[in-house]
Design an enzyme around this catalytic site. Structure first.
Site, PDB file in Angstrom:
ATOM      1  N   GLU A   1     122.285  40.684  40.392  1.00  0.00           N
ATOM      2  CA  GLU A   1     122.293  42.087  39.964  1.00  0.00           C
ATOM      3  C   GLU A   1     122.840  42.080  38.557  1.00  0.00           C
ATOM      4  O   GLU A   1     123.941  41.574  38.312  1.00  0.00           O
ATOM      5  CB  GLU A   1     123.155  42.913  40.927  1.00  0.00           C
ATOM      6  CG  GLU A   1     123.407  44.332  40.478  1.00  0.00           C
ATOM      7  CD  GLU A   1     124.704  44.451  39.702  1.00  0.00           C
ATOM      8  OE1 GLU A   1     124.619  44.870  38.529  1.00  0.00           O
ATOM      9  OE2 GLU A   1     125.764  44.107  40.218  1.00  0.00           O
TER      10      GLU A   1
ATOM     11  N   CYS B   1     128.596  47.863  35.722  1.00  0.00           N
ATOM     12  CA  CYS B   1     127.154  47.665  35.598  1.00  0.00           C
ATOM     13  C   CYS B   1     126.400  48.944  35.944  1.00  0.00           C
ATOM     14  O   CYS B   1     125.317  49.204  35.433  1.00  0.00           O
ATOM     15  CB  CYS B   1     126.702  46.509  36.479  1.00  0.00           C
ATOM     16  SG  CYS B   1     127.160  46.717  38.210  1.00  0.00           S
TER      17      CYS B   1
END
Length: 261
Positions: free
Chosen positions: A14, A48
């Site tokens: 990810e 993120c």
């Protein structure tokens, strides 16, 4: 990984993105601003999943920006070890230098909406002032600016498809936020957007891996989500044995095995 000797190792990744939030004119300004500030400036923007680009319907933009400025002024920049701190430092001097340069560029271009002044006792650390800028399009951003910086784009209601296409065309797809009190609008956006996680009428951060499945698509992830039902399967290799029972006789059955890689 492909260049290593032996079998190609399984990778579940990810990465980052150009995370956006789309706000229509039915949303409540106070709720919008609360979730925008949390999503953009919490952890000094070093998540993120953090909000990078806010698409704000032009009908409510003046009021929302007014509330945003006031809310930003209430943020406390200080040592993250203090309970009173809202925004701490960024990770290192290199990160600070890049973010400060982006702030200067935006200021020179007349894009600055609001910026918090750093307390004098924070001037020697790697603190970056939370700031909000107004831009015309996503094309003005050549990369993700990983810190407490928010970019705002106004849009007209009739251009919602153009907004969705612009977000999809970045190639990233980690998180997306939606603020609207019209259920059909939220459903339309979530159906068309290519993002691994969509959040409606809430902030975009704080998913707990192992509890809430999290992960992106496109340039923001490889697919299976940590905490999701397909995560462990991604680390397994299926082995299937098929036997022609007519040739060997008896009642031999088909076997399906899974082995760990």
């Amino acid at each position: 990984l492909a260049q290593r000797k032996g079998p190609i190792a399984t990778l579940i990744a990810e990465t980052g993105g150009q995370n956006a939030m789309i706000v229509d004119s039915s949303a409540l300004p106070e709720q919008i601003v609360r979730d925008v500030v949390d999503s953009s400036f919490n952890s000094a923007g070093q998540r993120c999943s953090a909000l990078r680009v806010l698409f704000l319907q032009e009908d409510i933009a003046p009021r929302v920006l007014e509330v945003l400025k006031g809310y930003m002024d209430e943020l406390q920049i200080d040592d993250p070890g203090l309970l009173s701190t809202d925004v701490g430092p960024v990770i290192d001097a290199e990160a600070k230098a890049g973010l400060d340069q982006h702030i200067l560029t935006m200021q020179k271009n007349g894009r600055l909406i609001h910026k918090i002044e750093l307390p004098t006792h924070c001037s020697n650390g790697t603190y970056v002032s939370p700031a909000a800028f107004e831009i015309e399009s996503l094309a003005e951003l050549d990369k993700e600016h990983f810190g407490p910086l928010l970019h705002i784009i106004r849009y007209r209601a009739k251009d919602i498809d153009k907004v969705i296409d612009a977000i999809n065309n970045t190639g990233y797809g980690l998180t997306l936020g939606i603020h609207s009190r019209i259920e059909s609008f939220a459903n339309y956006v979530t159906q068309r957007i290519r993002a691994g996680n969509a959040y409606v009428n809430r902030n975009m951060i704080g998913a707990v891996v192992g509890v809430q499945p999290f992960g992106g698509m496109g340039l923001s992830g490889t697919g299976p989500k940590a905490g999701g039902p397909h995560y462990l399967h991604r680390f397994a290799t299926e082995k299937t044995l098929t036997v022609n029972t007519a040739a060997v006789g008896g009642n031999t059955s088909l076997l399906s095995l899974e082995q760990s890689t």
